[in-house]
Design a protein around this motif. Sequence first.
Motif: not given
Length: 78
Positions: A8-19
């Motif tokens: 989902t866009p929210e999970l994509e944003d979260f994973t990007r922030l983690c990286v």
Amino acid sequence: MTTNVSLTPELEDFTRLCVESGRYGSVSEVVRHALRLMQDQERRKAAFQTVLNEAKTGSPRELDIVLREADAIIEGRR
């Protein structure tokens, strides 16, 4: 092995922030870590269910023993 995952866009944003924060080197690392956490949660759930089933159907046991075992599972010591 290569696997594609839709987020989902929210999970994509979260994973990007983690990286981007440096905690993980790639989105794949984030996903692997999440899956390991899920595996651990399932293992604890199964162990907890086993303790409950034994308490219901097994020989009589002291409640404090059952509670200690449950606490150990929750804390990840079993």
